[in-house]
Structures are given as structure tokens and as C-alpha cells.
Design a protein around this motif. Structure first.
Motif, short mmCIF file in Angstrom:
data_model
loop_
_atom_site.label_atom_id
_atom_site.label_comp_id
_atom_site.label_asym_id
_atom_site.label_seq_id
_atom_site.Cartn_x
_atom_site.Cartn_y
_atom_site.Cartn_z
N MET A 1 51.54 35.11 32.76
CA MET A 1 50.73 36.28 33.06
C MET A 1 50.03 36.04 34.39
O MET A 1 49.17 35.18 34.49
CB MET A 1 49.72 36.49 31.93
N PRO A 2 50.41 36.78 35.45
CA PRO A 2 49.81 36.53 36.76
C PRO A 2 48.36 37.02 36.82
O PRO A 2 48.05 38.14 36.43
CB PRO A 2 50.69 37.32 37.72
N THR A 3 47.49 36.15 37.29
CA THR A 3 46.09 36.50 37.45
C THR A 3 45.56 35.93 38.76
O THR A 3 46.12 34.99 39.31
CB THR A 3 45.21 35.96 36.29
N LEU A 4 44.49 36.52 39.20
CA LEU A 4 43.74 36.06 40.37
C LEU A 4 42.33 35.80 39.88
O LEU A 4 41.78 36.61 39.12
CB LEU A 4 43.73 37.16 41.43
N ILE A 12 41.46 38.50 37.19
CA ILE A 12 42.05 39.82 37.35
C ILE A 12 43.55 39.72 37.13
O ILE A 12 44.25 39.03 37.87
CB ILE A 12 41.76 40.41 38.75
N TYR A 13 44.03 40.42 36.10
CA TYR A 13 45.45 40.47 35.81
C TYR A 13 46.12 41.47 36.75
O TYR A 13 45.55 42.52 37.05
CB TYR A 13 45.69 40.90 34.36
N TYR A 14 47.34 41.16 37.20
CA TYR A 14 48.08 42.10 38.03
C TYR A 14 49.57 42.01 37.75
O TYR A 14 50.08 41.01 37.24
CB TYR A 14 47.80 41.87 39.52
N LYS A 15 50.27 43.08 38.11
CA LYS A 15 51.73 43.15 38.07
C LYS A 15 52.19 43.27 39.52
O LYS A 15 51.62 44.04 40.29
CB LYS A 15 52.21 44.39 37.31
N ASP A 16 53.23 42.56 39.87
CA ASP A 16 53.78 42.59 41.22
C ASP A 16 55.29 42.58 41.07
O ASP A 16 55.89 41.54 40.82
CB ASP A 16 53.29 41.36 42.00
N ASN A 58 38.73 45.56 31.71
CA ASN A 58 39.81 46.34 31.11
C ASN A 58 41.04 45.46 30.88
O ASN A 58 41.32 44.54 31.65
CB ASN A 58 40.22 47.50 32.03
N GLY A 59 41.78 45.78 29.83
CA GLY A 59 43.07 45.14 29.57
C GLY A 59 43.03 43.64 29.54
O GLY A 59 42.21 43.03 28.88
N ARG A 60 43.92 43.02 30.33
CA ARG A 60 44.08 41.56 30.32
C ARG A 60 43.18 40.86 31.31
O ARG A 60 43.20 39.63 31.41
CB ARG A 60 45.54 41.23 30.59
N SER A 61 42.37 41.60 32.07
CA SER A 61 41.40 40.98 32.97
C SER A 61 40.18 40.54 32.17
O SER A 61 39.99 40.96 31.04
CB SER A 61 40.98 41.97 34.07
N SER A 62 39.37 39.68 32.79
CA SER A 62 38.14 39.21 32.13
C SER A 62 37.23 40.37 31.76
O SER A 62 37.31 41.44 32.36
CB SER A 62 37.36 38.27 33.05
N GLN A 63 36.38 40.13 30.81
CA GLN A 63 35.42 41.12 30.34
C GLN A 63 34.00 40.66 30.69
O GLN A 63 33.21 40.34 29.81
CB GLN A 63 35.54 41.28 28.82
N PRO A 64 33.66 40.58 31.98
CA PRO A 64 32.34 40.06 32.36
C PRO A 64 31.21 41.03 31.96
O PRO A 64 31.41 42.23 31.89
CB PRO A 64 32.42 39.93 33.88
N TRP A 65 30.06 40.46 31.70
CA TRP A 65 28.89 41.26 31.35
C TRP A 65 28.41 42.06 32.56
O TRP A 65 28.07 43.23 32.46
CB TRP A 65 27.78 40.35 30.84
N ASP A 66 28.38 41.42 33.72
CA ASP A 66 27.91 42.06 34.95
C ASP A 66 29.10 42.39 35.86
O ASP A 66 30.19 41.88 35.69
CB ASP A 66 26.97 41.12 35.71
N GLY A 67 28.85 43.24 36.83
CA GLY A 67 29.85 43.53 37.85
C GLY A 67 30.81 44.65 37.52
O GLY A 67 31.81 44.81 38.21
N ASN A 68 30.52 45.43 36.52
CA ASN A 68 31.40 46.56 36.18
C ASN A 68 30.91 47.81 36.91
O ASN A 68 30.38 48.74 36.31
CB ASN A 68 31.43 46.76 34.67
N ASP A 69 31.10 47.79 38.22
CA ASP A 69 30.66 48.90 39.07
C ASP A 69 31.65 49.06 40.22
O ASP A 69 32.52 48.23 40.42
CB ASP A 69 29.24 48.66 39.58
#
Length: 127
Positions: A1-4, A12-16, A58-69
Motif C-alpha cells: 500500500m503506497p503511502t507518503l 497519506i495513502y495514494y494510488k499512482d 479519510n480512507g487508508r490515510s492516518s486519522q490525526p486529531w489535528d490538521g483536518n482543514d
């Protein structure tokens, strides 16, 4: 699963997929990169490189408490563009145009689906 992993430690999950001129996709709330699969498959078969990511929280990316803006969403996308070494691309779906000049001053982020490549010049126009 590719992530950055971003500067603040968010994964952050991504598809390429594919090769050629890149086209990036950015989903809205509460979707994931999977929302673009049909479009990505079609355009990949037409010879494009297609890229989509799951926004933080969202989805397969992290679910951090802060920074959802919007600022963090745009920063995450800028980091992904740099990580994938995207210089010039077609763009699909507006991504926080109000903020893109500060985030990516020399690379276009996103605008409504366009048939022409985004400029690598500073942001003075929409793609």
C-alpha cells in the motif's frame, strides 16, 4: 500500500497508475481515492499517469486529531506532488484555489477538469 509520510507525521495513502502525462484527482468529504477508480482506469488506458490520494482523516490515510482543514489538505497534496516529482500535469477538481499560491508557488495544484496542462508558472490563472 503506497503511502507518503508528511512533515507532521501523517501517513497519506495514494494510488499512482500508468505512465505519461499525469492527471491528479482529489476527492471531497467523506470520500476516498476509490471514488475516482472508473475515471482513473479509463484515463490510464488512454496513456495517462493517474494519481489520487486519500485525504488525511479519510480512507487508508492516518486519522490525526489535528490538521483536518484546508491548509493541511493542500500541504499534504503539495508534499505528494513533490514526492512523486510532478512538474506539469492535468488537474481534476478544484483543490483549495484560495491557498494554492502559498502552498505551491511554482506548480499548479488543481482546477476544474481541463483539456490543457496546468502551467508551471506562478498562479496568475486557472488551469
Amino acid at each position: 500500500m503506497p503511502t507518503l509520510t508528511t512533515k507532521d507525521g501523517t501517513s497519506i495513502y495514494y494510488k499512482d497508475w500508468g505512465a505519461g502525462q499525469p492527471i491528479t484527482f482529489s476527492h471531497g468529504w467523506p470520500l476516498t481515492a476509490d471514488a475516482w477508480d472508473a475515471q482513473m482506469l479509463f484515463l490510464g488506458q488512454q496513456g495517462y499517469r493517474v494519481i489520487a490520494h486519500d485525504r488525511r482523516g479519510n480512507g487508508r490515510s492516518s486519522q490525526p486529531w489535528d490538521g483536518n482543514d484546508m491548509d493541511h489538505y493542500a500541504d499534504d497534496l503539495a508534499e505528494l506532488y513533490n514526492f512523486l516529482d510532478l512538474k506539469k500535469r492535468h488537474c481534476h477538481r478544484p483543490l483549495h484555489r484560495w491557498r494554492r499560491g502559498r502552498t505551491l508557488p511554482s506548480v499548479a495544484t488543481a482546477a476544474a477538469a481541463s483539456q490543457r496542462p496546468c502551467s508551471s508558472a506562478p498562479f496568475r490563472h486557472s488551469c
